[in-house]
Write an enzyme that holds these catalytic residues in place. Structure first.
Site, mmCIF file in Angstrom:
data_model
loop_
_atom_site.group_PDB
_atom_site.id
_atom_site.type_symbol
_atom_site.label_atom_id
_atom_site.label_comp_id
_atom_site.label_asym_id
_atom_site.label_seq_id
_atom_site.Cartn_x
_atom_site.Cartn_y
_atom_site.Cartn_z
ATOM 1 N N TRP A 232 0.820 -1.231 0.000
ATOM 2 C CA TRP A 232 0.000 0.000 0.000
ATOM 3 C C TRP A 232 0.842 1.264 0.000
ATOM 4 O O TRP A 232 0.306 2.365 -0.108
ATOM 5 C CB TRP A 232 -0.941 -0.002 1.213
ATOM 6 C CG TRP A 232 -1.997 -1.065 1.176
ATOM 7 C CD1 TRP A 232 -2.252 -1.953 0.155
ATOM 8 C CD2 TRP A 232 -2.968 -1.356 2.202
ATOM 9 N NE1 TRP A 232 -3.308 -2.769 0.481
ATOM 10 C CE2 TRP A 232 -3.768 -2.424 1.736
ATOM 11 C CE3 TRP A 232 -3.232 -0.830 3.460
ATOM 12 C CZ2 TRP A 232 -4.818 -2.964 2.489
ATOM 13 C CZ3 TRP A 232 -4.278 -1.361 4.222
ATOM 14 C CH2 TRP A 232 -5.055 -2.421 3.736
ATOM 15 N N LYS A 233 2.134 1.119 0.169
ATOM 16 C CA LYS A 233 3.044 2.274 0.194
ATOM 17 C C LYS A 233 2.536 3.330 1.186
ATOM 18 O O LYS A 233 1.939 2.969 2.200
ATOM 19 C CB LYS A 233 3.235 2.823 -1.220
ATOM 20 C CG LYS A 233 3.649 1.709 -2.205
ATOM 21 C CD LYS A 233 4.181 2.175 -3.516
ATOM 22 C CE LYS A 233 4.595 0.978 -4.350
ATOM 23 N NZ LYS A 233 5.163 1.338 -5.641
ATOM 24 N N HIS B 187 13.023 -2.675 -1.286
ATOM 25 C CA HIS B 187 12.174 -2.124 -2.344
ATOM 26 C C HIS B 187 12.922 -1.000 -3.062
ATOM 27 O O HIS B 187 13.673 -0.254 -2.428
ATOM 28 C CB HIS B 187 10.861 -1.603 -1.748
ATOM 29 C CG HIS B 187 9.854 -1.256 -2.805
ATOM 30 N ND1 HIS B 187 9.930 -0.088 -3.526
ATOM 31 C CD2 HIS B 187 8.794 -1.942 -3.295
ATOM 32 C CE1 HIS B 187 8.936 -0.066 -4.409
ATOM 33 N NE2 HIS B 187 8.236 -1.185 -4.277
ATOM 34 N N GLY C 21 4.914 1.604 -10.830
ATOM 35 C CA GLY C 21 4.078 2.794 -10.790
ATOM 36 C C GLY C 21 4.051 3.570 -12.096
ATOM 37 O O GLY C 21 3.597 4.710 -12.141
ATOM 38 N N GLY D 249 1.336 -2.840 -6.237
ATOM 39 C CA GLY D 249 1.225 -1.527 -5.610
ATOM 40 C C GLY D 249 -0.133 -0.921 -5.889
ATOM 41 O O GLY D 249 -1.124 -1.210 -5.210
ATOM 42 N N GLY D 250 -0.209 -0.103 -6.926
ATOM 43 C CA GLY D 250 -1.405 0.681 -7.245
ATOM 44 C C GLY D 250 -2.717 -0.094 -7.153
ATOM 45 O O GLY D 250 -3.656 0.344 -6.484
HETATM 46 P P1 PGA Z 1 2.965 -0.860 -8.787
HETATM 47 O O1 PGA Z 1 3.992 -1.061 -7.562
HETATM 48 O O2 PGA Z 1 2.125 -2.098 -8.856
HETATM 49 O O3 PGA Z 1 2.166 0.367 -8.442
HETATM 50 O O4 PGA Z 1 3.790 -0.674 -10.016
HETATM 51 C C1 PGA Z 1 4.617 -2.282 -7.331
HETATM 52 C C2 PGA Z 1 5.580 -2.176 -6.190
HETATM 53 O O5 PGA Z 1 6.228 -1.141 -6.029
HETATM 54 O O6 PGA Z 1 5.727 -3.125 -5.388
#
Ligand code: PGA
Length: 262
Positions: free
Chosen positions: A21-22, A106, A184, A244-245
């Site tokens: 989820w960052k 990461h 991202g 991520g997203g």
């Molecule tokens: P993303 O991120 O799916 O938004 O590209 C993946 C990640 O950083 O683990």
């Protein structure tokens, strides 16, 4: 393609799909999202499902998914146990908050916060010591890919990040191949690019032991989406995804967990 490769691919590995989820979501938002994800009934690939909220939401998310099979990861941690490390959080603290897994190395930690291979090596050692399962991220930048350095970059991140560990130490570890240029950005590695990198990583790991290399899960990350996950997961050396997203939306993440088995 020799016999070793054949044996490697014959091993059944349980898919591991984790959301990252960052730096998103308040505690209240995290609870809503975690409840929606853990309330999703379907898991047709019997994947291990994990979510990695911010530190501030770890305990609440753990509480929310209690009684379900959803696992909880921290997005990072410091390697020291305690002391004068303002702003840092220790292995015991993330465990105390409910994490069983921890994302380490990461590319955002590497690029923005200065995590080097040597620092990541210390964090991995701390994870093993505390029985936390690390999701160890590696990946090349666009410049490195265009210069034909992808495999050598991955090998050097593995070599330096894993210095001093045995196959036994690393048996619970998960590796995430995340090409930096795909994170991202909406640009995903093609399934072939992912497979090529994953196969190279697995081959590198045979130097520890063939059995270890055959069993370790190598997951792909970088713009994994509902419309590309099926093809990525169809690759023989891709054992899951770090998302991520699209992990910020329960419906999309549940669709990713329930990828079509091609
Ligand atoms: P993303 O991120 O799916 O938004 O590209 C993946 C990640 O950083 O683990």
């Amino acid at each position: 393609m020799g016999l070793a490769r054949f044996e490697v691919n014959m091993t059944k590995r349980v898919p591991f799909i984790s959301g990252n989820w960052k730096m998103h979501n308040t505690i209240a938002e995290s609870i809503v999202l975690a409840a929606a994800i853990s309330g999703g009934k379907a898991n047709k690939n019997n994947a291990e499902v994990c979510i990695a909220p911010s530190y501030t939401s770890l305990a609440a998310v753990k509480q929310t998914v209690k009684g379900t099979k959803v696992l909880v990861a921290a997005q990072d941690m410091h390697y020291e146990e305690k002391g004068a490390f303002t702003g840092a959080i220790s292995p015991s603290q993330i465990k105390d908050a409910g994490a069983t897994h921890v994302i380490l190395g990461h590319s955002e930690r590497r690029a923005i916060f200065g995590d080097t291979d040597a620092i990541i090596n210390k964090k991995l050692a701390a994870a093993f010591k505390h029985n936390l399962i690390p999701v160890f991220c590696i990946g090349e930048t666009l410049e490195q890919r265009e210069a034909g350095e992808t495999i050598s970059v991955l090998e050097s991140q593995l070599e330096n990040g894993l210095k001093g560990f045995s196959a036994e130490d690393m048996k619970s570890m998960i590796i995430a191949y995340e090409p930096v240029w795909a994170i991202g950005t909406g640009k995903t590695a093609t399934p072939q690019q992912a497979q090529e990198a994953h196969a190279a990583v697995r081959k590198f790991l045979t130097k520890y032991s063939a059995d270890f290399a055959a069993k370790i899960r190598i997951v792909y990350g970088g713009s994994v989406k509902t419309d590309n996950v099926d093809d990525i997961m169809a690759q023989p050396d891709v054992d899951g995804a770090l998302v991520g997203g699209q992990s910020l939306n329960a419906e999309q993440f549940i669709r990713i967990i329930n990828y079509e088995n091609k």
